[in-house]
Design an enzyme around this catalytic site. Structure first.
Site, PDB file in Angstrom:
ATOM      1  N   ARG A 104      48.480  50.606  49.571  1.00 49.91           N
ATOM      2  CA  ARG A 104      49.148  51.006  48.316  1.00 49.91           C
ATOM      3  C   ARG A 104      50.432  51.714  48.723  1.00 49.91           C
ATOM      4  O   ARG A 104      50.396  52.732  49.415  1.00 49.91           O
ATOM      5  CB  ARG A 104      48.251  51.916  47.492  1.00 49.91           C
ATOM      6  CG  ARG A 104      49.007  52.576  46.340  1.00 49.91           C
ATOM      7  CD  ARG A 104      48.135  53.230  45.326  1.00 49.91           C
ATOM      8  NE  ARG A 104      47.494  52.219  44.472  1.00 49.91           N
ATOM      9  CZ  ARG A 104      46.917  52.490  43.313  1.00 49.91           C
ATOM     10  NH1 ARG A 104      46.892  53.729  42.852  1.00 49.91           N
ATOM     11  NH2 ARG A 104      46.357  51.524  42.603  1.00 49.91           N
ATOM     12  N   HIS A 131      50.696  44.393  41.145  1.00 51.79           N
ATOM     13  CA  HIS A 131      49.343  44.947  41.267  1.00 51.79           C
ATOM     14  C   HIS A 131      48.338  43.796  41.082  1.00 51.79           C
ATOM     15  O   HIS A 131      47.596  43.752  40.099  1.00 51.79           O
ATOM     16  CB  HIS A 131      49.147  46.032  40.210  1.00 51.79           C
ATOM     17  CG  HIS A 131      47.989  46.955  40.462  1.00 51.79           C
ATOM     18  ND1 HIS A 131      47.218  46.915  41.628  1.00 51.79           N
ATOM     19  CD2 HIS A 131      47.458  47.956  39.707  1.00 51.79           C
ATOM     20  CE1 HIS A 131      46.284  47.841  41.558  1.00 51.79           C
ATOM     21  NE2 HIS A 131      46.402  48.488  40.414  1.00 51.79           N
ATOM     22  N   GLN A 134      44.504  44.338  40.201  1.00 45.74           N
ATOM     23  CA  GLN A 134      44.203  44.705  38.814  1.00 45.74           C
ATOM     24  C   GLN A 134      44.072  43.458  37.942  1.00 45.74           C
ATOM     25  O   GLN A 134      43.226  43.392  37.051  1.00 45.74           O
ATOM     26  CB  GLN A 134      45.314  45.615  38.267  1.00 45.74           C
ATOM     27  CG  GLN A 134      45.069  46.093  36.860  1.00 45.74           C
ATOM     28  CD  GLN A 134      43.893  47.048  36.751  1.00 45.74           C
ATOM     29  OE1 GLN A 134      43.829  48.032  37.470  1.00 45.74           O
ATOM     30  NE2 GLN A 134      42.950  46.760  35.859  1.00 45.74           N
ATOM     31  N   ASP A 219      50.497  49.946  29.919  1.00 50.09           N
ATOM     32  CA  ASP A 219      50.419  50.737  31.149  1.00 50.09           C
ATOM     33  C   ASP A 219      51.172  52.033  30.873  1.00 50.09           C
ATOM     34  O   ASP A 219      51.874  52.148  29.852  1.00 50.09           O
ATOM     35  CB  ASP A 219      51.081  49.917  32.278  1.00 50.09           C
ATOM     36  CG  ASP A 219      50.994  50.576  33.652  1.00 50.09           C
ATOM     37  OD1 ASP A 219      50.172  51.500  33.832  1.00 50.09           O
ATOM     38  OD2 ASP A 219      51.755  50.154  34.548  1.00 50.09           O
ATOM     39  N   CYS A 259      45.102  49.319  32.404  1.00 56.47           N
ATOM     40  CA  CYS A 259      44.687  49.385  33.821  1.00 56.47           C
ATOM     41  C   CYS A 259      44.197  50.774  34.191  1.00 56.47           C
ATOM     42  O   CYS A 259      43.470  50.918  35.168  1.00 56.47           O
ATOM     43  CB  CYS A 259      45.836  48.942  34.727  1.00 56.47           C
ATOM     44  SG  CYS A 259      47.287  50.014  34.647  1.00 56.47           S
ATOM     45  N   ARG A 287      37.103  46.055  38.646  1.00 58.39           N
ATOM     46  CA  ARG A 287      37.857  46.193  39.899  1.00 58.39           C
ATOM     47  C   ARG A 287      36.894  46.033  41.076  1.00 58.39           C
ATOM     48  O   ARG A 287      37.212  45.402  42.081  1.00 58.39           O
ATOM     49  CB  ARG A 287      38.542  47.573  39.971  1.00 58.39           C
ATOM     50  CG  ARG A 287      39.637  47.797  38.947  1.00 58.39           C
ATOM     51  CD  ARG A 287      40.842  46.916  39.167  1.00 58.39           C
ATOM     52  NE  ARG A 287      41.395  47.046  40.504  1.00 58.39           N
ATOM     53  CZ  ARG A 287      42.234  48.014  40.911  1.00 58.39           C
ATOM     54  NH1 ARG A 287      42.654  48.922  40.052  1.00 58.39           N
ATOM     55  NH2 ARG A 287      42.705  48.050  42.154  1.00 58.39           N
TER      56      ARG A 287
HETATM   57  N1  NVA Z   1      52.382  51.325  36.780  1.00 59.81           N
HETATM   58  C1  NVA Z   1      51.441  52.279  37.311  1.00 59.81           C
HETATM   59  C2  NVA Z   1      50.144  51.602  37.643  1.00 59.81           C
HETATM   60  C3  NVA Z   1      49.072  52.506  38.176  1.00 59.81           C
HETATM   61  C4  NVA Z   1      47.800  51.776  38.479  1.00 59.81           C
HETATM   62  C5  NVA Z   1      52.051  52.959  38.523  1.00 59.81           C
HETATM   63  O1  NVA Z   1      52.702  52.275  39.334  1.00 59.81           O
HETATM   64  O2  NVA Z   1      51.909  54.181  38.658  1.00 59.81           O
HETATM   65  N1   CP Z   2      44.388  50.932  37.895  1.00 62.75           N
HETATM   66  C1   CP Z   2      44.478  51.490  39.111  1.00 62.75           C
HETATM   67  O1   CP Z   2      44.940  50.876  40.099  1.00 62.75           O
HETATM   68  O2   CP Z   2      43.969  52.760  39.185  1.00 62.75           O
HETATM   69  P1   CP Z   2      44.111  53.783  40.391  1.00 62.75           P
HETATM   70  O3   CP Z   2      45.551  54.225  40.446  1.00 62.75           O
HETATM   71  O4   CP Z   2      43.170  54.900  40.049  1.00 62.75           O
HETATM   72  O5   CP Z   2      43.724  53.095  41.679  1.00 62.75           O
END
Ligand code: NVA
Ligand code: CP
Length: 306
Positions: A104, A131, A134, A219, A259, A287
């Site tokens: 990540r 992502h 997801q 989101d 998500c 997930r």
């Molecule tokens: N768009 C959000 C998704 C988190 C799962 C982010 O990048 O923080």
């Molecule tokens: N939706 C998602 O990826 O959640 P987290 O940021 O908790 O991993």
């Protein structure tokens, strides 16, 4: 065999994606029936998190354990990555020790550079570009509740950022129509819009975008790494909050997904996750199952016993 990386939904064929999602449904059933299934015994997943996570971390970690393997959590703060060891060198070393890696990160280039130097599959656990994990869960959730998503209409209400980009890739791969309702200046990257072609449309008015849709999703307005823009974003996105009244404009059997994590009172009204049309908790659970199917698909079969 060269490693099968999963950096984007486009790394798999449409048939492979459907196969993984269907397998996720089967693995969920096995687990619900208490069947022990450990094809990844002795296998190790390395997980590098440059950003926070609840679902991604726990689903990969629990998933590896349930499949008979293990997962190792690596924080850049505590590894040499945080002290500047190049990502390519880290990839060469880690991929000689573990059987797959999940990252990540902010910059998507971190993923492509790691993948180019890795002997083992790399999974995108969220970048500023996309992502894909997801979307495996989201597609599994839709199929479980409503059957095939092919030919359906999905309304994305909110920021044209990483999650939205993955919805565009999903529209192409799973063959549905995507309407994107976002404020001016928050459109997805033109590269993704071009990829979506006639399956994807910007519909500025959120009510019009949601009208007749079979799935409505959103989101957060401020993603990780954008915190200093919070005040500006709150102002620009205010007309884009998804509410029960907005969902009433969608198809009678419409589903709502998020998500997560959610900010009640911002991108969704306070009551939306309690609405019977919301399947956000199933979506979060999936997930686990969808990623177990992904891990089973990309990690090489177990070693032979000596
Ligand atoms: N768009 C959000 C998704 C988190 C799962 C982010 O990048 O923080
Ligand atoms: N939706 C998602 O990826 O959640 P987290 O940021 O908790 O991993």
């Amino acid at each position: 065999m060269s490693a099968r990386h999963f950096l984007s939904l486009l790394d798999f064929t449409a048939d492979e994606l459907i196969g993984v999602v269907r397998r996720g449904i089967e693995l969920k059933d096995l687990r619900n029936r208490g069947v022990v299934f450990e094809p990844l015994k002795n296998r190790v997943l390395g997980m590098i998190f440059e950003k926070s996570s609840t679902r991604t971390r726990v689903s990969f970690e629990a998933g590896m354990i349930q499949l008979g393997g293990q997962a190792i959590f690596l924080s850049p703060r505590d590894t040499q990555l945080g002290r500047g060891e190049p990502i390519a060198d880290s990839a060469k070393v880690l991929s000689r020790m573990v059987d797959a890696v999940m990252i990540r990160t902010h910059a998507h280039d971190t993923l492509t550079e790691f993948a180019a130097n890795s002997r083992v599959p790399l999974i995108n656990g969220l970048s500023d570009e996309s992502h894909p994990c997801q979307l495996l869960a989201d597609m599994q959730t839709f199929i479980e509740h409503r059957g095939s998503i092919q030919g359906k209409t999905v309304a994305w209400v909110g920021d044209g950022f990483n999650m939205c980009n993955s919805y565009i890739e999903a529209a192409v791969q799973f063959d549905f129509q995507l309407r994107i309702a976002c404020p001016q200046g928050y459109e997805p990257d033109p590269r993704f819009m071009a990829l979506g072609g006639d399956r994807v449309q910007i519909v500025r008015d959120p009510q019009a975008a949601v009208s007749g849709a079979h799935l409505v999703t959103t989101d957060v307005w401020t993603s990780m790494g954008q915190e200093e823009e919070t005040a500006r974003r709150l102002a620009h996105f205010a007309p884009y909050q998804v509410t029960r009244a907005m969902l009433d404009l969608a198809a009678p059997d419409a589903l709502f997904m998020h998500c997560l994590p959610a900010h009640r009172g911002e991108e969704i009204s306070h009551d939306l996750l309690d609405d019977p049309r919301s399947v956000a908790w199933d979506q979060a659970e999936n997930r686990l199952h969808a990623q177990k199917a992904l891990l089973e698909f990309i990690i090489e079969p177990a070693y032979h016993h000596a």
